[in-house]
Write a protein that holds these residues in place. Structure first.
Motif, PDB file in Angstrom:
ATOM      1  N   PHE A  95     -53.920  12.775 -21.644  1.00 58.82           N
ATOM      2  CA  PHE A  95     -54.738  12.179 -20.591  1.00 58.82           C
ATOM      3  C   PHE A  95     -55.012  13.186 -19.473  1.00 58.82           C
ATOM      4  O   PHE A  95     -56.158  13.374 -19.061  1.00 58.82           O
ATOM      5  CB  PHE A  95     -54.039  10.938 -20.021  1.00 58.82           C
ATOM      6  CG  PHE A  95     -54.867  10.183 -19.018  1.00 58.82           C
ATOM      7  CD1 PHE A  95     -55.817   9.261 -19.439  1.00 58.82           C
ATOM      8  CD2 PHE A  95     -54.721  10.414 -17.664  1.00 58.82           C
ATOM      9  CE1 PHE A  95     -56.604   8.588 -18.513  1.00 58.82           C
ATOM     10  CE2 PHE A  95     -55.503   9.746 -16.732  1.00 58.82           C
ATOM     11  CZ  PHE A  95     -56.445   8.821 -17.161  1.00 58.82           C
ATOM     12  N   LEU A  96     -53.953  13.854 -19.004  1.00 57.52           N
ATOM     13  CA  LEU A  96     -54.125  14.799 -17.894  1.00 57.52           C
ATOM     14  C   LEU A  96     -54.957  16.011 -18.315  1.00 57.52           C
ATOM     15  O   LEU A  96     -55.830  16.464 -17.573  1.00 57.52           O
ATOM     16  CB  LEU A  96     -52.757  15.251 -17.354  1.00 57.52           C
ATOM     17  CG  LEU A  96     -51.918  14.162 -16.685  1.00 57.52           C
ATOM     18  CD1 LEU A  96     -50.588  14.729 -16.220  1.00 57.52           C
ATOM     19  CD2 LEU A  96     -52.656  13.536 -15.514  1.00 57.52           C
ATOM     20  N   ALA A  97     -54.675  16.539 -19.536  1.00 58.00           N
ATOM     21  CA  ALA A  97     -55.445  17.693 -20.015  1.00 58.00           C
ATOM     22  C   ALA A  97     -56.921  17.332 -20.136  1.00 58.00           C
ATOM     23  O   ALA A  97     -57.801  18.097 -19.725  1.00 58.00           O
ATOM     24  CB  ALA A  97     -54.905  18.163 -21.364  1.00 58.00           C
ATOM     25  N   SER A  98     -57.200  16.137 -20.684  1.00 59.09           N
ATOM     26  CA  SER A  98     -58.594  15.704 -20.846  1.00 59.09           C
ATOM     27  C   SER A  98     -59.252  15.545 -19.485  1.00 59.09           C
ATOM     28  O   SER A  98     -60.419  15.922 -19.299  1.00 59.09           O
ATOM     29  CB  SER A  98     -58.658  14.363 -21.590  1.00 59.09           C
ATOM     30  OG  SER A  98     -57.950  14.446 -22.791  1.00 59.09           O
ATOM     31  N   THR A  99     -58.508  14.985 -18.522  1.00 60.39           N
ATOM     32  CA  THR A  99     -59.073  14.779 -17.183  1.00 60.39           C
ATOM     33  C   THR A  99     -59.458  16.112 -16.547  1.00 60.39           C
ATOM     34  O   THR A  99     -60.575  16.279 -16.056  1.00 60.39           O
ATOM     35  CB  THR A  99     -58.036  14.047 -16.288  1.00 60.39           C
ATOM     36  OG1 THR A  99     -57.663  12.839 -16.931  1.00 60.39           O
ATOM     37  CG2 THR A  99     -58.615  13.730 -14.918  1.00 60.39           C
ATOM     38  N   GLY A 150     -64.161  20.908 -23.847  1.00 55.54           N
ATOM     39  CA  GLY A 150     -63.677  19.875 -24.764  1.00 55.54           C
ATOM     40  C   GLY A 150     -62.861  20.430 -25.914  1.00 55.54           C
ATOM     41  O   GLY A 150     -61.974  19.758 -26.449  1.00 55.54           O
ATOM     42  N   LEU A 151     -63.144  21.684 -26.277  1.00 57.75           N
ATOM     43  CA  LEU A 151     -62.423  22.297 -27.394  1.00 57.75           C
ATOM     44  C   LEU A 151     -60.918  22.404 -27.095  1.00 57.75           C
ATOM     45  O   LEU A 151     -60.086  22.195 -27.974  1.00 57.75           O
ATOM     46  CB  LEU A 151     -63.006  23.692 -27.670  1.00 57.75           C
ATOM     47  CG  LEU A 151     -62.799  24.244 -29.071  1.00 57.75           C
ATOM     48  CD1 LEU A 151     -63.311  23.289 -30.132  1.00 57.75           C
ATOM     49  CD2 LEU A 151     -63.488  25.594 -29.226  1.00 57.75           C
ATOM     50  N   GLU A 152     -60.600  22.688 -25.847  1.00 57.24           N
ATOM     51  CA  GLU A 152     -59.182  22.756 -25.465  1.00 57.24           C
ATOM     52  C   GLU A 152     -58.534  21.372 -25.622  1.00 57.24           C
ATOM     53  O   GLU A 152     -57.405  21.243 -26.072  1.00 57.24           O
ATOM     54  CB  GLU A 152     -59.043  23.246 -24.020  1.00 57.24           C
ATOM     55  CG  GLU A 152     -59.430  24.698 -23.860  1.00 57.24           C
ATOM     56  CD  GLU A 152     -58.933  25.292 -22.554  1.00 57.24           C
ATOM     57  OE1 GLU A 152     -57.844  24.944 -22.101  1.00 57.24           O
ATOM     58  OE2 GLU A 152     -59.661  26.126 -21.986  1.00 57.24           O
ATOM     59  N   VAL A 153     -59.298  20.333 -25.242  1.00 57.16           N
ATOM     60  CA  VAL A 153     -58.787  18.968 -25.384  1.00 57.16           C
ATOM     61  C   VAL A 153     -58.578  18.642 -26.861  1.00 57.16           C
ATOM     62  O   VAL A 153     -57.554  18.070 -27.248  1.00 57.16           O
ATOM     63  CB  VAL A 153     -59.761  17.937 -24.747  1.00 57.16           C
ATOM     64  CG1 VAL A 153     -59.299  16.511 -25.002  1.00 57.16           C
ATOM     65  CG2 VAL A 153     -59.887  18.191 -23.254  1.00 57.16           C
ATOM     66  N   VAL A 212     -52.364  10.963 -34.268  1.00 61.49           N
ATOM     67  CA  VAL A 212     -53.663  11.540 -33.897  1.00 61.49           C
ATOM     68  C   VAL A 212     -54.556  10.462 -33.280  1.00 61.49           C
ATOM     69  O   VAL A 212     -55.264  10.707 -32.293  1.00 61.49           O
ATOM     70  CB  VAL A 212     -54.370  12.179 -35.121  1.00 61.49           C
ATOM     71  CG1 VAL A 212     -55.772  12.646 -34.762  1.00 61.49           C
ATOM     72  CG2 VAL A 212     -53.572  13.369 -35.640  1.00 61.49           C
ATOM     73  N   GLY A 213     -54.478   9.235 -33.840  1.00 60.02           N
ATOM     74  CA  GLY A 213     -55.302   8.124 -33.343  1.00 60.02           C
ATOM     75  C   GLY A 213     -54.995   7.822 -31.889  1.00 60.02           C
ATOM     76  O   GLY A 213     -55.909   7.720 -31.055  1.00 60.02           O
ATOM     77  N   LEU A 214     -53.694   7.714 -31.571  1.00 60.58           N
ATOM     78  CA  LEU A 214     -53.278   7.409 -30.197  1.00 60.58           C
ATOM     79  C   LEU A 214     -53.734   8.520 -29.239  1.00 60.58           C
ATOM     80  O   LEU A 214     -54.262   8.249 -28.153  1.00 60.58           O
ATOM     81  CB  LEU A 214     -51.739   7.275 -30.136  1.00 60.58           C
ATOM     82  CG  LEU A 214     -51.135   6.996 -28.769  1.00 60.58           C
ATOM     83  CD1 LEU A 214     -51.532   5.620 -28.262  1.00 60.58           C
ATOM     84  CD2 LEU A 214     -49.602   7.105 -28.825  1.00 60.58           C
ATOM     85  N   ALA A 215     -53.554   9.770 -29.684  1.00 57.55           N
ATOM     86  CA  ALA A 215     -53.948  10.912 -28.845  1.00 57.55           C
ATOM     87  C   ALA A 215     -55.459  10.921 -28.628  1.00 57.55           C
ATOM     88  O   ALA A 215     -55.938  11.160 -27.507  1.00 57.55           O
ATOM     89  CB  ALA A 215     -53.495  12.220 -29.494  1.00 57.55           C
ATOM     90  N   ALA A 216     -56.223  10.628 -29.699  1.00 56.89           N
ATOM     91  CA  ALA A 216     -57.689  10.640 -29.588  1.00 56.89           C
ATOM     92  C   ALA A 216     -58.166   9.531 -28.658  1.00 56.89           C
ATOM     93  O   ALA A 216     -59.047   9.752 -27.809  1.00 56.89           O
ATOM     94  CB  ALA A 216     -58.322  10.485 -30.963  1.00 56.89           C
ATOM     95  N   ILE A 217     -57.564   8.333 -28.793  1.00 55.04           N
ATOM     96  CA  ILE A 217     -57.972   7.206 -27.923  1.00 55.04           C
ATOM     97  C   ILE A 217     -57.663   7.533 -26.456  1.00 55.04           C
ATOM     98  O   ILE A 217     -58.468   7.281 -25.556  1.00 55.04           O
ATOM     99  CB  ILE A 217     -57.269   5.894 -28.361  1.00 55.04           C
ATOM    100  CG1 ILE A 217     -57.868   5.431 -29.697  1.00 55.04           C
ATOM    101  CG2 ILE A 217     -57.425   4.797 -27.315  1.00 55.04           C
ATOM    102  CD1 ILE A 217     -57.096   4.332 -30.384  1.00 55.04           C
TER     103      ILE A 217
END
Lengths: 248, 72
Positions: free
Chosen positions: A20-24, A140-143, A157-162
C-alpha cells in the motif's frame, strides 16, 4: 474454517502495508507527471497514457504472477528475498540520506514545473501521451515488482494486487480532488516505512530459504521491523547534527 | 534479430539499473551475505545465533552504504 495464527496475521498486515505504501509513493510521483501533462497540453492524451500504462502493468502481473508462484517456495524465498533486500536497502538508504539532509527531498512542485515546461516545448499530443505513459509505467513497474515478489513469496499475489489497486485508486481520487497539493504528501516518511518493510521481509525470507529458523515464525517479522526501525532512527540521529554544522 | 537483441539489452540494462544502479556496494554486500549463508546453510539448523547475527549484518550493510554516500 481455517484460522490464521497471530504470526500469519502480522505477516499479512506487513505485506499489505508495504504494498500500500509503496504504491502510494510511486503513484503520487506518477500523478504529478500526469497532472502536469494534463494541465499543460491535453487531459485526453494524459489519460490515454495512464490507461495504456495501467493495462500493460496489469498484463505483467497476470503473466508473471502465476509463473512465480509455481517456483518451489525455498528457492523463491532466497531469490525474491535477495531482490527485496537490495531494493529495500536502496529505499532506506535514500530515506535516511534525505532525513539527514545529505540528499535533496523529492520535490513534486519542481517535477510539476519541469514536466509542464517539457510538454509546452514539445507541444504535441503524441509527446503528452508518451510522457504520461512513461511516468505511470516506470513508477508503476516498481509497484509491480513489489507486488509480484512479496505476493508470490507469501503465496498471496491476489491480496498484494488488490492492495496496490486500492492504493492507486485512493491516490487518483485524492489527487483528482487536491490536484496540485501532492507536494504535501510526506513522501520521505512513506519511503522510509516501505524500505523498513522490504528489508524486514527480505531478511526473513532469505534467512528462511537458507535454513534459519526464526523464533516465533512469521511473528519474527514484527521484531525485524522494530529492529531495523531502531537502526534507521539511530542512523538519522547520528548523522543529522553534522549537516547542521556543514550548512552554518 | 536486431529487435530481439535490443530488447535483451534493454531488459538487462533495466535489471542492472534496478539492482545495482549507483549503489553497487548494496548489491555486492547482499550477494556476499547470501553466498556465506548458502555456504554454511547445512549448519544453520543448529546455529540458533545466526538469526541474531544476520539482521545485524543487514543493518551493517545499510550503515556502510549511508556512510559511503555521505563521504562522497
Amino acid at each position: 474454517m481455517a484460522t490464521l495464527s497471530h504470526g500469519a496475521v502480522a505477516g499479512n498486515v506487513i505485506l499489505c502495508l508495504s504494498v500500500f505504501l509503496a504504491s502510494t509513493v510511486e503513484m503520487v510521483e506518477a500523478l504529478t507527471i500526469v497532472v502536469a501533462v494534463g494541465y499543460s497540453q491535453s487531459w485526453k492524451s494524459a489519460l490515454r497514457g495512464v490507461y495504456v500504462a495501467l493495462g500493460v502493468l496489469a498484463i505483467l502481473v497476470a503473466a508473471f504472477g502465476p509463473a512465480l508462484t509455481s517456483i518451489p517456495r525455498t528457492q523463491l524465498h532466497v531469490v525474491v528475498g535477495g531482490v527485496l533486500l537490495v531494493f529495500g536497502l536502496q529505499w532506506l538508504r535514500k530515506a535516511v540520506l534525505r532525513s539527514t539532509g545529505y540528499k535533496d527531498k523529492h520535490d513534486e512542485d519542481k517535477i510539476f514545473e519541469e514536466t509542464s515546461l517539457l510538454v509546452r516545448q514539445q507541444a504535441s499530443e503524441r509527446a503528452a501521451f508518451v510522457l504520461s505513459f512513461k511516468g505511470v509505467f516506470l513508477e508503476g513497474l516498481e509497484v509491480v515488482i513489489i507486488v509480484l515478489t512479496m505476493g508470490s513469496s507469501a503465496h498471496k499475489v491476489g491480496l498484494a494486487a488488490i492492495t496496490a489497486i486500492v492504493a492507486v485508486a485512493l491516490v487518483a481520487i485524492v489527487g483528482g480532488l487536491a490536484a496540485r497539493q501532492l507536494s504535501n504528501v510526506p513522501e520521505n516518511a512513506l519511503k522510509m516505512a516501505v524500505g523498513l518493510c522490504l528489508i524486514s521481509y527480505g531478511t526473513f525470507w532469505t534467512g528462511q530459504g537458507m535454513g534459519l529458523r526464526w523464533p516465533g515464525n512469521d511473528a519474527a517479522l514484527l521484531v525485524l521491523v522494530a529492529f531495523f526501525s531502531l537502526g534507521a532512527f539511530l542512523m538519522v540521529a547520528a548523522f543529522r547534527p553534522r549537516v547542521a554544522n556543514v550548512h552554518v | 534479430m536486431k529487435s530481439l537483441q535490443r530488447a535483451l539489452v534493454g531488459f538487462g540494462r533495466f535489471w542492472w539499473d534496478f539492482l545495482v544502479g549507483d549503489t553497487p556496494e548494496i548489491f555486492i554486500t547482499v550477494v556476499m551475505m547470501l553466498s556465506v549463508l548458502a555456504g554454511v546453510s547445512m549448519w544453520l539448523h543448529h546455529a540458533s545465533a545466526a538469526v541474531y547475527v544476520y539482521p545485524v549484518v543487514v543493518l551493517g550493510a545499510l550503515l556502510v552504504s549511508v556512510r559511503r554516500a555521505i563521504k562522497r
